[in-house]
Every structure is written in C-alpha cells, then in structure tokens.
Design an enzyme around this catalytic site. Structure first.
Site, PDB file in Angstrom:
ATOM      1  N   PHE A 123     -17.360 -18.864  14.224  1.00  0.00           N
ATOM      2  CA  PHE A 123     -18.040 -17.598  14.773  1.00  0.00           C
ATOM      3  C   PHE A 123     -17.659 -16.180  14.374  1.00  0.00           C
ATOM      4  O   PHE A 123     -18.306 -15.102  14.652  1.00  0.00           O
ATOM      5  CB  PHE A 123     -17.999 -17.830  16.425  1.00  0.00           C
ATOM      6  CG  PHE A 123     -16.891 -16.740  16.791  1.00  0.00           C
ATOM      7  CD1 PHE A 123     -15.556 -17.418  16.932  1.00  0.00           C
ATOM      8  CD2 PHE A 123     -16.926 -15.564  17.496  1.00  0.00           C
ATOM      9  CE1 PHE A 123     -14.374 -16.864  17.272  1.00  0.00           C
ATOM     10  CE2 PHE A 123     -15.897 -15.072  18.085  1.00  0.00           C
ATOM     11  CZ  PHE A 123     -14.619 -15.326  17.859  1.00  0.00           C
ATOM     12  N   LYS A 124     -16.473 -16.178  13.598  1.00  0.00           N
ATOM     13  CA  LYS A 124     -15.973 -14.726  13.119  1.00  0.00           C
ATOM     14  C   LYS A 124     -16.775 -14.427  12.161  1.00  0.00           C
ATOM     15  O   LYS A 124     -16.911 -13.173  12.031  1.00  0.00           O
ATOM     16  CB  LYS A 124     -14.557 -15.023  12.819  1.00  0.00           C
ATOM     17  CG  LYS A 124     -13.815 -15.573  13.902  1.00  0.00           C
ATOM     18  CD  LYS A 124     -12.529 -15.131  13.644  1.00  0.00           C
ATOM     19  CE  LYS A 124     -11.542 -15.109  15.024  1.00  0.00           C
ATOM     20  NZ  LYS A 124     -11.413 -16.582  15.518  1.00  0.00           N
ATOM     21  N   ASP A 125     -17.762 -15.216  11.553  1.00  0.00           N
ATOM     22  CA  ASP A 125     -18.734 -14.688  10.578  1.00  0.00           C
ATOM     23  C   ASP A 125     -19.740 -13.614  11.283  1.00  0.00           C
ATOM     24  O   ASP A 125     -20.290 -12.752  10.422  1.00  0.00           O
ATOM     25  CB  ASP A 125     -19.574 -15.842  10.004  1.00  0.00           C
ATOM     26  CG  ASP A 125     -18.728 -16.655   9.015  1.00  0.00           C
ATOM     27  OD1 ASP A 125     -17.732 -16.050   8.317  1.00  0.00           O
ATOM     28  OD2 ASP A 125     -19.019 -17.876   8.885  1.00  0.00           O
TER      29      ASP A 125
END
Ligand SMILES: *Cc1c(COP(=O)(O)O)cnc(C)c1O
Length: 485
Positions: A123-125
């Site tokens: 999810f950090k993208d």
C-alpha cells in the site's frame, strides 16, 4: 469543483509542530522537510471539512480526481488543480488494476480493500508515487535539490526507491534491518540501477534504523548541509495521499449514509492515522480498528493506559514489527487538545523511561480507536481458512486486519448496520516463504515482476553507527549532485 469546502487563496493552510517549538510552515516546506526542527511532526492548524454531499459526489469520480479533491485543501494555492491532476494521474497510471484500490467481498458484511496493485505490491505505493511527483515538481520550480533518508521495515524502502528512481533532484538512501525483510522486499530495493537510489543494510532492528534517521534529522548542521528530507509516514503529504482510499471505499459501500468500520494492520500508525484524519474531515465511520501482531504496544496501551516499549519480535508480518509507532505522536497532539507541552513532555518521558502513561489522552484513544492483537497462529489459521472457503489468498498483514475485523464483529454492537473493511496492505507474493510455510504452496509473483529475481543486487552493509551512516549518505548525495553542490 469550486466549492465552499476549499480554502481560498488567501487562506492557505498552515502547519504546526506537535512539539510547538518549530516555526509554522506552508505545505511546500512541510513536504520538503518531513520532520519538524524541534523533533516533532507537522500537523495542519485545522482540519479541512467536507460536507456529506461532496463526500457522496466522490462516488462518481475517478480515483485521481478524488485524490486531488482531498489534496487541494491541504496544498492550497501552492499547486493548481491542473498540476495536481497531472501528478495524481501519472502516479496511479503505475497501478495494475483500473479501480486502483478494488474491494473484494469476503462475507456478507465483510470486505477486503486491496491496496497492493502498485509497482512494489504494497500500500505504500499509493502515497509514495504521489509524494515523489509532488517533491520533484516543487524542487524543479525552485531549482533546488534534496537528500532523502528513510528507514524501512520492508515496504517503505522499495516503494521509495521505485518512486524516486531516476529523479535527478533527489538522492535517496534507504536503511533497512539486515536479514529481517523478505527476499522480494530486499530485491525491490537493491535491483534498481539508478545512481540516485541506494539501499543500506544496517546490522540492527527497524527501530535502530528509525533511530539513525531521527538522529540525522536532529543533527541540524548535517540536516542543512545535505538538505535532508523525509518520506517516512512522518511526512505529512503521505498521510494526505492515504486519505483517498478511505473515502473511495466508504462511498463505494454506500457511505456516507452507511457506516463503515475499517480494520487497519498497523505498525507506524501512519495508515490508521490517515483514517483518523478522514473522519476528522467528515467521513462517517466507526472507531478505527488497530490490528497489531505480537508487537502489540498500541493494543496494550489501549487496554492498560500505559504506552510501554518492549523488544521487537520478528513475526510473519514484518512490516508491522515496530515498537515506536512514530505517528502516534500526532494522535497524542490531537487527544491532548493540541497541547504541545504535553506532547513534548510525554515524548521526553518515553525516551527516558521507555514507558509513559497516556493520562487524559487515554479517553480520546479509546473513543477513536479499538485495538486488537492478532498472533501468528491466528494469522496462519485465517489465511488457510479464507483460501479453503473462497480460494482467496491473503498476505499475513492483511490477515491480521481480517482477523481483528472478524473478532470485533462479534463483540461490538454498532447502532446501525456496518460494512466491515479490512485493509489488505500487501500482495501475498511479496512474502512467498511465509505463504509457503502456511499453505504449502509458493505464490507466484505477478508477471510484470518476473525479472526481479534474476537482476543483480547493489547494497552496502554498515553497523548501527551514526557517523558511518552519515558519511555514506553524504557520499551518495555528492555522487548525484557533484562535489561542488
Ligand atoms: C507499512 C505497512 C504496514 C503498516 O503501516 P503503518 O502506516 O506503518 O501503520 C502494514 N502492512 C504493510 C504491508 C506495510 O507495508
């Protein structure tokens, strides 16, 4: 989209430090700095608020437009809507699912929100792809350069290196705990060949890496000389970029009329704080569920009122193997009625005695959140059970959130029907060894990542030693910028 929800040009939102001893800044400065000079974290002076109608209107908008609608009040007149839209569209163009963050139904009133369709499968993208483009845009306009240092428990580093690779105005060094991340995670950091991105293995834990990064920021001469910038979730722009999927998921499930209960697998408290911010801006939602693994400081604090550090335990969800949840400071600031002296004292107390009482902040903590500890056995059971029931494969972080959501569904009594949403923060193929141990089968990487396992790696290893790390960061910056810079 000219609505009363937006500040006018003259009303650009300002940001204050949670510790109250750093100057107020505008969005661009906060974007480029990350950590405040007094060691605190930046927070907006007030929460922009959205009407129920403008939230409902998100249902008809593409993901990038919702993101821009949420970014705009925080950015103010610093960037125009057209520029923001270009940035958001380019950022999400790198995602492999047309919905960007699709929902998948698991049970009658239970969904998984898939946040892992970006280039590094975590999810950090979602935030990092936006952050890199925002920074590059602002630096280009200013003719400036910065040096980024970041600590990673596994996923931040790959997302940062992937988002910033090849950007000439930014030198990036990512510190990761040697041997404590998966091979796929490591290779995402060590295989990009661009000279401006560098992976640094530290002989220590994630908290050691994070302490090194904090120490570099607190060394103000070093910080100024290298123009240090942070892209950890202490960077406010990341929190803002993470608002989008809370709103998009809520309206897709019938919000704001229908209430949504989000379960968030938590490490540094950044993701779940974005959920808190979404609620502060008007999103109707149940108290946020903090799902932790055995590193359960947040769950213990919720139960006992004492936030007490203990040693980090290595688990099957390594991106949550964190004790010091950096963004918790932002919540303490809110919960104390924005009392910077309280936050300063509390954070000093934590450093001195490794344990603090939450005091008056405890009541707000219990009202805004519920916290649930999910151990590795429960994670393994959940992955097996869901796979057997529906063929759907969860990664261990997402399974933590799902178990927590299932448990609280049977204990809590919401006043109205609730849609439960567990945030799926990583693709199972990012943790093939763990999944193989649980299911007996190794999940395959999506085809677009085929070459990851054969490309050569480039990595430097250093002991947990501040001056050696500083020298490395300096060398990386001067290599990118040239010695005269
Ligand atoms: C970073 C991460 C988390 C924890 O998010 P925080 O914002 O640090 O709380 C959970 N799951 C995965 C897969 C992550 O990469």
């Amino acid at each position: 989209m000219q609505g009363r929800d937006k500040p006018r040009k003259s009303e650009n939102l300002q940001y204050v430090s949670t510790r109250g001893e750093a100057p107020r800044l505008g969005f661009e400065e906060v974007l480029l700095a990350g950590l405040a000079r007094d060691g605190g974290l930046y927070m907006p002076v007030t929460w922009p608020s959205l009407s129920a109608r403008s939230i409902a209107e998100f249902a008809d908008q593409p993901f990038a437009e919702v993101a821009v609608g949420l970014l705009q009040p925080f950015v103010g007149s610093s960037l125009g809507r057209a520029d923001l839209l270009d940035i958001a569209r380019a950022a999400y163009a790198r995602f492999s699912h047309p919905a960007i963050t699709p929902l998948r139904q698991i049970d009658r009133s239970l969904w998984v929100l898939e946040l892992f369709h970006g280039p590094t499968l975590a999810f950090k993208d979602l935030a990092m792809q936006v952050l890199a483009r925002l920074m590059d845009h602002v630096l280009a306009r200013r003719g400036a350069r910065v040096s980024i240092v970041a600590a990673t428990s596994g996923d931040t580093g790959g997302a940062a290196i992937e988002a910033f690779r090849g950007l000439e105005r930014l030198s990036v060094v990512v510190l990761f705990p040697k041997g404590r991340i998966s091979e796929v995670q490591r290779r995402m950091m060590t295989t990009p060949a661009e000279a401006n991105v560098n992976a640094l293995a530290i002989e220590g834990t994630f908290d050691d890496c994070q302490a090194l990064v904090k120490a570099m920021f607190n060394d103000l001469r070093f910080r100024d000389r290298l123009q240090l910038a942070a892209v950890n979730s202490i960077n406010w722009a990341r929190i803002v970029a993470q608002l989008t999927y809370y709103f998009v998921a809520a309206v897709a499930l019938g919000g704001p009329a229908r209430r949504v209960a989000f379960s968030v697998p938590t490490g540094n408290f950044g993701d779940v704080f974005a959920g808190y911010a979404a609620k502060a801006m008007g999103l109707p939602a149940e108290p946020l569920l903090i799902a932790t693994n055995e590193n359960d400081i947040l769950a213990r604090a919720w139960r006992t009122g004492t936030y007490a550090l203990s040693d980090v335990i290595a688990t099957s969800s390594p991106s949550m193997d964190i004790q010091v949840a950096s963004n918790f400071e932002r919540f303490l600031f809110e919960a104390s009625g924005r009392d910077a002296a309280f936050v300063r004292g509390t954070m000093q107390g934590l450093q001195q005695s490794r344990s603090i009482g939450l005091g008056t902040a405890l009541k707000a903590y219990r009202e805004s959140f519920v916290a649930e500890r999910v151990d590795q056995a429960a994670v393994g059971d959940c992955i097996q059970r869901v796979k057997a029931q529906s063929g759907y494969l969860l990664d261990p972080h997402s399974a933590c959130a799902l178990v927590a959501a299932e448990r609280t569904a049977t204990t809590s009594q919401p006043s109205a029907p609730v849609a439960r949403v567990a945030l799926a923060t990583a693709h199972p193929a990012k943790f093939p060894e763990t999944l193989e141990a649980i299911t007996g089968k190794r999940p395959a990487l999506p085809g677009r990542l085929d070459r990851l396992l054969s490309q050569p790696e480039r990595v430097t290893t250093l002991p947990n030693d501040l001056s050696l790390v500083q020298r490395f960061v300096e060398r990386c910056a001067t290599t990118v910028w040239g010695p005269g810079a």
